[in-house]
Design a protein around this motif. Structure first.
Motif, PDB file in Angstrom:
ATOM      1  N   GLN A 218      52.882  55.954  38.305  1.00 29.58           N
ATOM      2  CA  GLN A 218      53.252  55.029  39.383  1.00 29.58           C
ATOM      3  C   GLN A 218      54.759  55.005  39.639  1.00 29.58           C
ATOM      4  O   GLN A 218      55.202  54.940  40.798  1.00 29.58           O
ATOM      5  N   GLU A 221      55.688  58.317  41.355  1.00 31.35           N
ATOM      6  CA  GLU A 221      55.275  58.316  42.757  1.00 31.35           C
ATOM      7  C   GLU A 221      56.289  57.573  43.626  1.00 31.35           C
ATOM      8  O   GLU A 221      56.611  58.006  44.738  1.00 31.35           O
ATOM      9  N   HIS A 222      56.798  56.467  43.121  1.00 30.53           N
ATOM     10  CA  HIS A 222      57.796  55.719  43.891  1.00 30.53           C
ATOM     11  C   HIS A 222      59.098  56.517  44.007  1.00 30.53           C
ATOM     12  O   HIS A 222      59.704  56.563  45.079  1.00 30.53           O
ATOM     13  N   LYS A 224      59.454  59.714  44.050  1.00 32.12           N
ATOM     14  CA  LYS A 224      59.286  60.843  44.972  1.00 32.12           C
ATOM     15  C   LYS A 224      59.249  60.404  46.425  1.00 32.12           C
ATOM     16  O   LYS A 224      59.315  61.249  47.319  1.00 32.12           O
ATOM     17  N   GLN A 225      59.173  59.106  46.673  1.00 31.05           N
ATOM     18  CA  GLN A 225      59.305  58.593  48.034  1.00 31.05           C
ATOM     19  C   GLN A 225      60.766  58.387  48.424  1.00 31.05           C
ATOM     20  O   GLN A 225      61.047  57.965  49.552  1.00 31.05           O
TER      21      GLN A 225
END
Length: 291
Positions: A218, A221-222, A224-225
């Protein structure tokens, strides 16, 4: 003639010179400042002379903890911050405190407390580099110490449940990543075209989150934004920790990450060398990285 300097630290994988944030911070700073370190990575026969890794040894001086190691390097005239203003120096301290307060707990949780990550990645990786029978004990001890560190900084039951603590540390970590992304903006480094202490700390904290292949991701994922932070990590790896053609497996691993960029058109001027010590495990990923 200055005494030789030797750094003992955890090695790397997944295209990183070290998986350990504090070791990675010191390695990056040494590259940025031109400090001629000999790097010894942990293998089955390695022993820490004192305290926790990373450990720097110079003559009869033994230093642990990144802040103390960096201060020692500055005293030896290896200073990545000599062009910073007083305000930028104060900003550096503030952002490092932010990283340690807001991002470190989530980083520790991702590696050492999240059950699936610990069982499938963290425990086997670290155990493979620790001599038997300590390999059966030390990863568990490191996991418990990580949880204790999280609870000490975030509170533990009572009054808070562990689930509430976990939710809060990830909210704080994502907020910290957003602030870092906003502060970096479109710049290559946090204070312009040359990397400094703050860049070393940010890289040390972000690169393991960005590169290690965990089943529960999680925080990754953040991150990579936030493409500017990903490019920041990729650029430092490309400019300062170049790969050798011989390491096809590592190159393939990095090529599979489609966020890896080419070296910037104008790389920072201080491309320095970390000399690898003789010995160590031939299969160590750090030994497969060229200086």
């Amino acid at each position: 003639m200055a005494a030789p300097m030797e750094l003992s630290c955890w090695g790397g994988d997944w295209g990183l010179p070290s998986l350990h944030p504090e070791s990675l911070t010191v390695m990056a700073y040494a590259k940025f400042s031109g400090a001629p370190l000999t790097v010894n990575t942990i293998n089955k026969s390695w022993r820490a002379p004192k305290g926790d890794v990373p450990v720097l040894i110079s003559a009869d001086i033994v230093i642990s903890q990144p802040a103390k190691i960096l201060n020692f390097l500055r005293k030896q005239k290896y200073n990545a911050d000599y062009e910073l203003s007083a305000k930028q120096g104060a900003d550096t301290l503030a952002y490092i405190a932010l990283l340690e307060e807001k991002l470190l707990p989530a980083l520790l949780h991702t590696f050492w407390v999240e059950a699936e990550n610990y069982r499938s990645v963290t425990k086997p990786w670290f155990a493979s580099r620790i001599p038997f029978p300590l390999s059966l004990y030390l990863p568990g001890k490191m996991s418990r110490e990580a949880l204790n560190r999280i609870l000490l900084t975030r509170g533990g039951p009572p009054p808070y449940s562990l689930t509430e603590v976990e939710a809060q540390i990830y909210r704080d970590a994502k907020e910290c990543l957003n602030l870092l992304s906003k502060r970096l903006g479109t710049s290559q480094f946090f204070f312009g075209d040359t990397p400094t202490t703050l860049d070393a700390f940010v890289f040390g904290f972000l690169a393991p989150i960005y590169k290690v292949c965990f089943p529960r991701v999680q925080l990754q994922e953040h991150l990579k934004q936030l493409p500017n932070l990903c490019h920041f990590c990729d650029d430092i790896l490309t400019c300062y920790f170049r790969l050798t053609v011989a390491d096809s497996a590592l190159i393939i691993s990095l090529q599979m990450d489609d966020s890896l960029r080419k070296s910037p058109q104008h790389p920072p001027r201080k491309l320095t060398t970390l000399k690898l010590a003789a010995g160590g495990e031939e299969s160590s990923p750090w030994n497969r990285l060229s200086p």
